[in-house]
Design a protein around this motif. Structure first.
Motif, PDB file in Angstrom:
ATOM      1  N   PRO A  64      47.502  24.386 113.016  1.00  5.66           N
ATOM      2  CA  PRO A  64      46.082  24.274 112.660  1.00  5.66           C
ATOM      3  C   PRO A  64      45.636  25.300 111.627  1.00  5.66           C
ATOM      4  CG  PRO A  64      46.323  25.348 114.787  1.00  5.66           C
ATOM      5  CD  PRO A  64      47.687  24.887 114.388  1.00  5.66           C
ATOM      6  N   TYR A  65      46.526  26.255 111.295  1.00  5.13           N
ATOM      7  CA  TYR A  65      46.180  27.288 110.325  1.00  5.13           C
ATOM      8  C   TYR A  65      47.099  27.260 109.106  1.00  5.13           C
ATOM      9  CZ  TYR A  65      42.731  29.102 113.526  1.00  5.13           C
ATOM     10  OH  TYR A  65      41.616  29.232 114.329  1.00  5.13           O
ATOM     11  N   MET A  66      47.411  26.050 108.636  1.00 10.14           N
ATOM     12  CA  MET A  66      48.080  25.897 107.352  1.00 10.14           C
ATOM     13  C   MET A  66      47.157  26.389 106.236  1.00 10.14           C
ATOM     14  SD  MET A  66      49.828  22.138 107.649  1.00 10.14           S
ATOM     15  CE  MET A  66      48.383  21.363 108.371  1.00 10.14           C
ATOM     16  N   PRO A  67      47.703  26.685 105.044  1.00  8.87           N
ATOM     17  CA  PRO A  67      46.848  27.141 103.938  1.00  8.87           C
ATOM     18  C   PRO A  67      45.664  26.228 103.646  1.00  8.87           C
ATOM     19  CG  PRO A  67      49.136  27.515 103.387  1.00  8.87           C
ATOM     20  CD  PRO A  67      49.133  26.758 104.698  1.00  8.87           C
ATOM     21  N   ILE A  68      45.825  24.921 103.858  1.00  8.48           N
ATOM     22  CA  ILE A  68      44.746  23.979 103.578  1.00  8.48           C
ATOM     23  C   ILE A  68      43.512  24.255 104.440  1.00  8.48           C
ATOM     24  CG2 ILE A  68      45.450  22.207 105.248  1.00  8.48           C
ATOM     25  CD1 ILE A  68      44.840  20.120 103.154  1.00  8.48           C
ATOM     26  N   GLU A  69      43.729  24.830 105.623  1.00  6.42           N
ATOM     27  CA  GLU A  69      42.633  25.144 106.536  1.00  6.42           C
ATOM     28  C   GLU A  69      41.712  26.219 105.960  1.00  6.42           C
ATOM     29  OE1 GLU A  69      40.039  26.018 109.719  1.00  6.42           O
ATOM     30  OE2 GLU A  69      41.111  24.192 109.150  1.00  6.42           O
ATOM     31  N   LYS A  70      42.261  27.082 105.135  1.00  9.02           N
ATOM     32  CA  LYS A  70      41.438  28.143 104.542  1.00  9.02           C
ATOM     33  C   LYS A  70      40.279  27.558 103.753  1.00  9.02           C
ATOM     34  CE  LYS A  70      41.927  32.524 102.080  1.00  9.02           C
ATOM     35  NZ  LYS A  70      42.884  33.453 101.414  1.00  9.02           N
ATOM     36  N   LYS A 109      51.852  29.862 113.521  1.00  8.59           N
ATOM     37  CA  LYS A 109      52.684  30.927 112.959  1.00  8.59           C
ATOM     38  C   LYS A 109      51.897  31.732 111.925  1.00  8.59           C
ATOM     39  CE  LYS A 109      57.197  28.541 113.151  1.00  8.59           C
ATOM     40  NZ  LYS A 109      56.917  27.100 113.293  1.00  8.59           N
ATOM     41  N   SER A 110      50.610  31.454 111.798  1.00 10.03           N
ATOM     42  CA  SER A 110      49.842  31.969 110.662  1.00 10.03           C
ATOM     43  C   SER A 110      48.865  33.067 111.044  1.00 10.03           C
ATOM     44  CB  SER A 110      49.070  30.817 110.012  1.00 10.03           C
ATOM     45  OG  SER A 110      48.234  31.305 108.982  1.00 10.03           O
ATOM     46  N   ASP A 111      48.762  34.075 110.170  1.00 10.28           N
ATOM     47  CA  ASP A 111      47.773  35.131 110.378  1.00 10.28           C
ATOM     48  C   ASP A 111      46.364  34.687 109.980  1.00 10.28           C
ATOM     49  OD1 ASP A 111      48.251  35.037 107.652  1.00 10.28           O
ATOM     50  OD2 ASP A 111      48.504  37.199 107.409  1.00 10.28           O
ATOM     51  N   LEU A 112      46.231  33.485 109.429  1.00 15.07           N
ATOM     52  CA  LEU A 112      44.900  32.960 109.114  1.00 15.07           C
ATOM     53  C   LEU A 112      44.045  32.851 110.372  1.00 15.07           C
ATOM     54  CD1 LEU A 112      42.876  31.804 107.080  1.00 15.07           C
ATOM     55  CD2 LEU A 112      43.992  29.564 107.357  1.00 15.07           C
ATOM     56  N   ILE A 113      44.671  32.810 111.528  1.00 15.10           N
ATOM     57  CA  ILE A 113      43.919  32.715 112.772  1.00 15.10           C
ATOM     58  C   ILE A 113      42.973  33.902 112.947  1.00 15.10           C
ATOM     59  CG2 ILE A 113      45.660  33.882 114.204  1.00 15.10           C
ATOM     60  CD1 ILE A 113      44.971  31.836 116.415  1.00 15.10           C
ATOM     61  N   LEU A 114      43.288  35.029 112.324  1.00 16.14           N
ATOM     62  CA  LEU A 114      42.414  36.201 112.450  1.00 16.14           C
ATOM     63  C   LEU A 114      41.052  35.970 111.802  1.00 16.14           C
ATOM     64  CD1 LEU A 114      44.905  39.142 111.858  1.00 16.14           C
ATOM     65  CD2 LEU A 114      43.998  38.295 114.030  1.00 16.14           C
ATOM     66  N   ARG A 115      40.980  35.060 110.858  1.00 17.23           N
ATOM     67  CA  ARG A 115      39.684  34.701 110.278  1.00 17.23           C
ATOM     68  C   ARG A 115      38.715  34.228 111.349  1.00 17.23           C
ATOM     69  NH1 ARG A 115      39.394  29.014 107.515  1.00 17.23           N
ATOM     70  NH2 ARG A 115      39.487  28.582 109.761  1.00 17.23           N
ATOM     71  N   ASP A 116      39.251  33.569 112.370  1.00 18.63           N
ATOM     72  CA  ASP A 116      38.409  32.977 113.417  1.00 18.63           C
ATOM     73  C   ASP A 116      38.367  33.810 114.691  1.00 18.63           C
ATOM     74  OD1 ASP A 116      37.973  30.907 111.679  1.00 18.63           O
ATOM     75  OD2 ASP A 116      39.462  29.582 112.584  1.00 18.63           O
ATOM     76  N   THR A 165      54.648  31.473 117.546  1.00 21.30           N
ATOM     77  CA  THR A 165      56.082  31.216 117.510  1.00 21.30           C
ATOM     78  C   THR A 165      56.815  32.374 116.845  1.00 21.30           C
ATOM     79  OG1 THR A 165      55.715  28.828 117.373  1.00 21.30           O
ATOM     80  CG2 THR A 165      57.872  29.640 116.701  1.00 21.30           C
ATOM     81  N   LEU A 166      57.851  32.883 117.503  1.00 19.23           N
ATOM     82  CA  LEU A 166      58.737  33.909 116.946  1.00 19.23           C
ATOM     83  C   LEU A 166      60.172  33.426 117.114  1.00 19.23           C
ATOM     84  CD1 LEU A 166      57.224  37.199 118.479  1.00 19.23           C
ATOM     85  CD2 LEU A 166      56.652  36.146 116.291  1.00 19.23           C
ATOM     86  N   THR A 167      60.919  33.382 116.028  1.00 16.07           N
ATOM     87  CA  THR A 167      62.294  32.894 116.104  1.00 16.07           C
ATOM     88  C   THR A 167      63.320  33.934 115.679  1.00 16.07           C
ATOM     89  OG1 THR A 167      62.247  31.987 113.855  1.00 16.07           O
ATOM     90  CG2 THR A 167      61.579  30.523 115.659  1.00 16.07           C
ATOM     91  N   THR A 168      62.954  34.803 114.747  1.00 14.10           N
ATOM     92  CA  THR A 168      63.913  35.779 114.258  1.00 14.10           C
ATOM     93  C   THR A 168      63.229  37.095 113.933  1.00 14.10           C
ATOM     94  OG1 THR A 168      65.548  36.299 112.549  1.00 14.10           O
ATOM     95  CG2 THR A 168      63.700  34.903 111.888  1.00 14.10           C
ATOM     96  N   LYS A 206      57.060  40.114 111.342  1.00 12.60           N
ATOM     97  CA  LYS A 206      56.348  41.382 111.549  1.00 12.60           C
ATOM     98  C   LYS A 206      54.839  41.195 111.467  1.00 12.60           C
ATOM     99  CE  LYS A 206      59.866  44.767 110.265  1.00 12.60           C
ATOM    100  NZ  LYS A 206      60.252  45.867 109.345  1.00 12.60           N
ATOM    101  N   ARG A 207      54.402  40.350 110.554  1.00 15.63           N
ATOM    102  CA  ARG A 207      52.961  40.095 110.437  1.00 15.63           C
ATOM    103  C   ARG A 207      52.453  39.353 111.672  1.00 15.63           C
ATOM    104  NH1 ARG A 207      48.025  41.662 109.730  1.00 15.63           N
ATOM    105  NH2 ARG A 207      46.621  40.072 108.883  1.00 15.63           N
ATOM    106  N   ARG A 208      53.233  38.418 112.179  1.00 15.73           N
ATOM    107  CA  ARG A 208      52.821  37.701 113.392  1.00 15.73           C
ATOM    108  C   ARG A 208      52.705  38.661 114.578  1.00 15.73           C
ATOM    109  NH1 ARG A 208      57.155  32.823 112.973  1.00 15.73           N
ATOM    110  NH2 ARG A 208      57.250  32.996 110.707  1.00 15.73           N
ATOM    111  N   VAL A 209      53.608  39.620 114.637  1.00 13.56           N
ATOM    112  CA  VAL A 209      53.538  40.621 115.706  1.00 13.56           C
ATOM    113  C   VAL A 209      52.273  41.469 115.540  1.00 13.56           C
ATOM    114  CG1 VAL A 209      54.682  42.625 116.729  1.00 13.56           C
ATOM    115  CG2 VAL A 209      56.026  40.633 116.040  1.00 13.56           C
TER     116      VAL A 209
END
Length: 289
Positions: free
Chosen positions: A76-82, A106-113, A131-134, A151-154
């Motif tokens: 839900p936080y793909m670049p298009i959502e911005k 997987k996106s830090d755009l969620i912090l906008r909301d 989601t964290l995979t590696t 690292k940004r997701r963390v």
């Protein structure tokens, strides 16, 4: 990007996808599978033009408050959502009508909301699933090329924790012969423990491959991991499930460390938690200022 009109937006379990397709470029994405009958290019994002109208009607008419989830098929936080802000406007409706919210991203755009997610959590309940995979940043750029780094997701998880927003981590997929090693699993678990996550979802170590996503995954293996596609074909043939040869060892590590840290680790328990809306004082409809 293109628009479409849909007849419904909420599933029987109150899940929704405001978009269809994704631009993150994750090489393993199951949503590419033919079984989902997507009739457009995966990166040509389908925007459900009337989804917010349908959501408003559904939420307004529900007799009981529910947890509304999103992100199972499209982040839900793909670049298009911005630019479009469909997810943000959906959050406004969820808050207005007193429901709960959870999403997978997987996106830090969620912090906008974060403002709206906090308001919902104060009134009912919000849970963010990441989601964290590696833990390898260079590998992350190959596996998940068009989204923020691990690292940004963390960092996002830690910000959520500071704001009392519970989080759940999806530890999957773990790709055989790529990231299925003790160092990677232990480092991700370190991240989760440091971020005080509520739960970690693991469906064993491995991945699933179906017609559609298998071909894309193998193409990316050829581009980035010379000879590995042949190894996959030898080991897994055309099977749906491709389990890691290290599964037993890695799952022992997973269960021991999560149990020691008091982190939920059973999928059924976590899904029950994600769907459960705690009984609180009767929530009045709220007007956003």
């Amino acid at each position: 990007m293109h628009y479409t009109t849909v007849k419904t937006i909420l599933s029987p379990t109150n899940g929704m996808n405001l978009y269809r397709g994704c631009s993150h470029g994750c090489i393993y994405c199951d949503s590419r599978s033919n079984v989902y009958q997507m009739n457009h290019e995966f990166e040509d994002i389908e925007v459900k033009k009337n989804s917010l109208e349908l959501l408003k009607k559904s939420l307004k008419n529900k007799r009981q408050k529910v947890m509304v989830g999103t992100g199972s098929m499209a982040d839900p936080y793909m670049p298009i959502e911005k630019r479009l802000e469909y997810t943000r406007n959906a959050l406004k409706l969820i808050y207005k009508y007193g429901h709960g919210f959870t999403c997978i991203t997987k996106s830090d755009l969620i912090l906008r909301d974060l403002d709206l997610i906090k308001k919902i959590n104060e009134t009912t309940k919000s849970v963010v699933q990441m989601t964290l995979t590696t833990a390898d940043e260079d590998l992350c750029k190959i596996l998940e090329p068009n989204v923020c780094s691990t690292k940004r997701r963390v960092e996002v998880l830690k910000i959520l924790n500071k704001n009392n927003i519970p989080s759940v981590v999806w530890l999957c997929p773990i790709l055989p012969f790529i990231n299925d090693n003790e160092e990677n699993i232990n480092k991700i678990l370190d991240y989760c423990i440091d971020s005080n996550v509520k739960g970690i979802l693991s469906f064993q170590m491995g991945l699933t491959l179906r017609d559609g996503n298998r071909e894309y995954f193998y193409k990316k293996l050829d581009e980035n991991f010379s000879g590995l596609k042949d190894k996959y074909i030898t080991h897994f043939k055309s099977n749906y499930h491709a389990p890691s040869p290290n599964n037993s060892k890695l799952m022992r590590i997973f269960y021991k460390r999560t149990n020691d840290a008091g982190i939920m680790n059973k999928p059924n328990d976590i899904f029950s938690y994600l769907h459960e809306l705690p009984a609180k004082n009767e929530t009045k409809q709220t007007t956003l200022i």
